[in-house]
Design an enzyme around this catalytic site. Structure first.
Site, PDB file in Angstrom:
ATOM      1  N   VAL A 199      30.063  43.407  40.160  1.00  0.00           N
ATOM      2  CA  VAL A 199      29.787  42.343  39.197  1.00  0.00           C
ATOM      3  C   VAL A 199      30.685  41.130  39.418  1.00  0.00           C
ATOM      4  O   VAL A 199      31.760  41.232  40.025  1.00  0.00           O
ATOM      5  CB  VAL A 199      29.946  42.847  37.740  1.00  0.00           C
ATOM      6  CG1 VAL A 199      28.891  43.882  37.403  1.00  0.00           C
ATOM      7  CG2 VAL A 199      31.346  43.388  37.494  1.00  0.00           C
TER       8      VAL A 199
ATOM      9  N   ARG B 226      43.821  37.897  39.200  1.00  0.00           N
ATOM     10  CA  ARG B 226      43.375  36.689  38.545  1.00  0.00           C
ATOM     11  C   ARG B 226      42.196  36.929  37.618  1.00  0.00           C
ATOM     12  O   ARG B 226      41.844  36.104  36.814  1.00  0.00           O
ATOM     13  CB  ARG B 226      42.950  35.676  39.631  1.00  0.00           C
ATOM     14  CG  ARG B 226      44.141  35.012  40.292  1.00  0.00           C
ATOM     15  CD  ARG B 226      43.728  34.196  41.492  1.00  0.00           C
ATOM     16  NE  ARG B 226      43.781  35.013  42.708  1.00  0.00           N
ATOM     17  CZ  ARG B 226      43.393  34.550  43.886  1.00  0.00           C
ATOM     18  NH1 ARG B 226      42.879  33.344  44.008  1.00  0.00           N
ATOM     19  NH2 ARG B 226      43.498  35.308  44.955  1.00  0.00           N
TER      20      ARG B 226
ATOM     21  N   ASP C  83      38.091  50.246  37.726  1.00  0.00           N
ATOM     22  CA  ASP C  83      37.142  50.775  38.705  1.00  0.00           C
ATOM     23  C   ASP C  83      37.631  52.170  39.129  1.00  0.00           C
ATOM     24  O   ASP C  83      37.370  53.147  38.448  1.00  0.00           O
ATOM     25  CB  ASP C  83      37.089  49.767  39.865  1.00  0.00           C
ATOM     26  CG  ASP C  83      36.046  50.097  40.910  1.00  0.00           C
ATOM     27  OD1 ASP C  83      34.947  50.514  40.542  1.00  0.00           O
ATOM     28  OD2 ASP C  83      36.340  49.923  42.114  1.00  0.00           O
TER      29      ASP C  83
ATOM     30  N   LYS D 271      34.009  51.044  34.762  1.00  0.00           N
ATOM     31  CA  LYS D 271      33.012  51.752  35.584  1.00  0.00           C
ATOM     32  C   LYS D 271      33.438  53.209  35.661  1.00  0.00           C
ATOM     33  O   LYS D 271      34.057  53.632  36.644  1.00  0.00           O
ATOM     34  CB  LYS D 271      32.982  51.180  37.006  1.00  0.00           C
ATOM     35  CG  LYS D 271      32.531  49.744  37.140  1.00  0.00           C
ATOM     36  CD  LYS D 271      32.409  49.434  38.632  1.00  0.00           C
ATOM     37  CE  LYS D 271      32.347  47.963  38.920  1.00  0.00           C
ATOM     38  NZ  LYS D 271      32.431  47.669  40.364  1.00  0.00           N
TER      39      LYS D 271
ATOM     40  N   ARG E 157      33.831  33.004  39.740  1.00  0.00           N
ATOM     41  CA  ARG E 157      34.682  33.268  38.567  1.00  0.00           C
ATOM     42  C   ARG E 157      34.277  32.396  37.387  1.00  0.00           C
ATOM     43  O   ARG E 157      34.544  32.735  36.228  1.00  0.00           O
ATOM     44  CB  ARG E 157      36.160  32.985  38.894  1.00  0.00           C
ATOM     45  CG  ARG E 157      36.788  33.955  39.882  1.00  0.00           C
ATOM     46  CD  ARG E 157      38.303  33.702  39.935  1.00  0.00           C
ATOM     47  NE  ARG E 157      38.926  34.287  41.109  1.00  0.00           N
ATOM     48  CZ  ARG E 157      39.398  35.537  41.180  1.00  0.00           C
ATOM     49  NH1 ARG E 157      39.283  36.341  40.143  1.00  0.00           N
ATOM     50  NH2 ARG E 157      39.959  35.979  42.286  1.00  0.00           N
TER      51      ARG E 157
ATOM     52  N   GLU F 185      43.063  43.733  31.392  1.00  0.00           N
ATOM     53  CA  GLU F 185      42.484  43.872  32.737  1.00  0.00           C
ATOM     54  C   GLU F 185      41.005  43.470  32.692  1.00  0.00           C
ATOM     55  O   GLU F 185      40.349  43.606  31.661  1.00  0.00           O
ATOM     56  CB  GLU F 185      42.676  45.339  33.195  1.00  0.00           C
ATOM     57  CG  GLU F 185      42.004  45.759  34.467  1.00  0.00           C
ATOM     58  CD  GLU F 185      42.508  45.057  35.726  1.00  0.00           C
ATOM     59  OE1 GLU F 185      42.537  43.817  35.741  1.00  0.00           O
ATOM     60  OE2 GLU F 185      42.816  45.752  36.714  1.00  0.00           O
ATOM     61  N   ASP F 186      40.508  42.998  33.821  1.00  0.00           N
ATOM     62  CA  ASP F 186      39.090  42.629  33.862  1.00  0.00           C
ATOM     63  C   ASP F 186      38.208  43.871  34.000  1.00  0.00           C
ATOM     64  O   ASP F 186      37.346  44.127  33.156  1.00  0.00           O
ATOM     65  CB  ASP F 186      38.808  41.614  34.986  1.00  0.00           C
ATOM     66  CG  ASP F 186      39.295  42.075  36.369  1.00  0.00           C
ATOM     67  OD1 ASP F 186      39.951  43.144  36.490  1.00  0.00           O
ATOM     68  OD2 ASP F 186      39.025  41.357  37.350  1.00  0.00           O
TER      69      ASP F 186
ATOM     70  N   ASP G   9      35.481  37.702  40.502  1.00  0.00           N
ATOM     71  CA  ASP G   9      34.993  37.048  41.715  1.00  0.00           C
ATOM     72  C   ASP G   9      34.298  37.989  42.679  1.00  0.00           C
ATOM     73  O   ASP G   9      34.469  39.207  42.639  1.00  0.00           O
ATOM     74  CB  ASP G   9      36.168  36.422  42.465  1.00  0.00           C
ATOM     75  CG  ASP G   9      37.027  37.499  43.153  1.00  0.00           C
ATOM     76  OD1 ASP G   9      37.582  38.357  42.444  1.00  0.00           O
ATOM     77  OD2 ASP G   9      37.105  37.502  44.400  1.00  0.00           O
TER      78      ASP G   9
HETATM   79  P1  IMP Z   1      40.843  49.727  40.620  1.00  0.00           P
HETATM   80  O1  IMP Z   1      42.252  49.868  41.020  1.00  0.00           O
HETATM   81  O2  IMP Z   1      39.890  50.349  41.598  1.00  0.00           O
HETATM   82  O3  IMP Z   1      40.559  50.196  39.203  1.00  0.00           O
HETATM   83  O4  IMP Z   1      40.555  48.219  40.772  1.00  0.00           O
HETATM   84  C1  IMP Z   1      40.336  47.363  39.770  1.00  0.00           C
HETATM   85  C2  IMP Z   1      40.215  45.991  40.373  1.00  0.00           C
HETATM   86  O5  IMP Z   1      39.237  45.939  41.433  1.00  0.00           O
HETATM   87  C3  IMP Z   1      39.708  45.050  39.304  1.00  0.00           C
HETATM   88  O6  IMP Z   1      40.771  44.491  38.584  1.00  0.00           O
HETATM   89  C4  IMP Z   1      38.978  44.019  40.119  1.00  0.00           C
HETATM   90  O7  IMP Z   1      39.874  43.044  40.559  1.00  0.00           O
HETATM   91  C5  IMP Z   1      38.453  44.779  41.323  1.00  0.00           C
HETATM   92  N1  IMP Z   1      37.046  45.130  41.107  1.00  0.00           N
HETATM   93  C6  IMP Z   1      36.539  46.343  40.801  1.00  0.00           C
HETATM   94  N2  IMP Z   1      35.222  46.307  40.630  1.00  0.00           N
HETATM   95  C7  IMP Z   1      34.855  45.015  40.824  1.00  0.00           C
HETATM   96  C8  IMP Z   1      33.594  44.320  40.765  1.00  0.00           C
HETATM   97  O8  IMP Z   1      32.517  44.871  40.479  1.00  0.00           O
HETATM   98  N3  IMP Z   1      33.643  42.986  41.009  1.00  0.00           N
HETATM   99  C9  IMP Z   1      34.798  42.338  41.316  1.00  0.00           C
HETATM  100  N4  IMP Z   1      35.981  42.944  41.377  1.00  0.00           N
HETATM  101  C10 IMP Z   1      36.023  44.264  41.127  1.00  0.00           C
HETATM  102 MG    MG Z   2      41.829  42.777  39.027  1.00  0.00          MG
END
Ligand code: IMP
Ligand code: MG
Length: 178
Positions: free
Chosen positions: A155, A45, A105, A133, A167, A101-102, A161
């Site tokens: 964040v 979301r 990570d 990140k 959000r 994508e937001d 969220d």
């Molecule tokens: P990844 O698969 O580890 O790259 O996950 C990415 C997802 O983790 C993002 O789309 C977010 O939904 C969540 N996420 C990663 N870092 C944060 C943060 O700092 N705050 C909130 N959600 C995060």
């Molecule tokens: Mg996400």
């Protein structure tokens, strides 16, 4: 489980986000200038505000679709299982597709989603993330466009969220546990 007490410190202002989205939209528009239609895919979301602002800066024929993925950490491995909770409504074969994508990570979510969509034979497949990140990366992936690189901080805001809250903040804030 209860959420521990925390405060939020502004990290990226609403004004900076808007200015950056204008720049990114100009680059995306140049890349897809000749498109018949660009399918903009928001990852639910966290990207819902970003995609809303981004598409309004794009002077292109645009279709909006959404996909929801959920990733589950596995303490035993560095790789994580990513599940699709809601798939696209429309086929993307032969289409130009931009995944929105937001945050990237560890990179597992974007890696999985891009692999899934690439297998459907789109014409062009690109990705954009509002936040990156890089220091947290486990999977070797980088979005084609990135709004802001941020340090390893949790964040919230602008769609993102913490325990389903915050959000609706207009800015990106860093969470400090008290
Ligand atoms: P990844 O698969 O580890 O790259 O996950 C990415 C997802 O983790 C993002 O789309 C977010 O939904 C969540 N996420 C990663 N870092 C944060 C943060 O700092 N705050 C909130 N959600 C995060
Ligand atoms: Mg996400």
């Amino acid at each position: 489980m209860t959420t521990p007490a925390y405060t939020i410190h502004e990290m990226i202002s609403a004004k900076s986000i808007a200015a950056r989205i204008e720049e990114l939209a100009r680059e995306i528009q140049a890349e897809f200038a000749d498109t018949r239609k660009l399918v903009v895919v928001g990852l639910l979301r966290g990207s819902f505000i970003f995609i809303a602002d981004l598409v309004r800066e794009l002077d292109l024929p645009v279709e909006v679709d959404f996909l929801e993925a959920s990733s589950y950490g596995n303490a035993m491995e560095s790789s994580r299982e990513v599940r699709i909770l809601k798939d696209l409504r429309a086929p993307i074969e032969g289409r130009d597709v931009l995944v929105v994508e937001d945050i990237v990570d560890t990179g597992h979510t974007l890696t999985h989603v891009m692999g899934l969509l690439r297998a459907r034979d789109p014409a062009r497949l690109r990705s954009i993330a509002l936040l990156d990140k890089p220091s947290r990366r486990e999977a070797p992936i980088k979005a084609d466009w990135i709004g802001f690189d941020i340090p390893d901080e949790f964040v919230v805001g602008y769609g993102i969220d913490y325990a389903q809250r915050n959000r609706n903040l207009p800015f990106i804030g860093r969470v400090e546990l008290l």
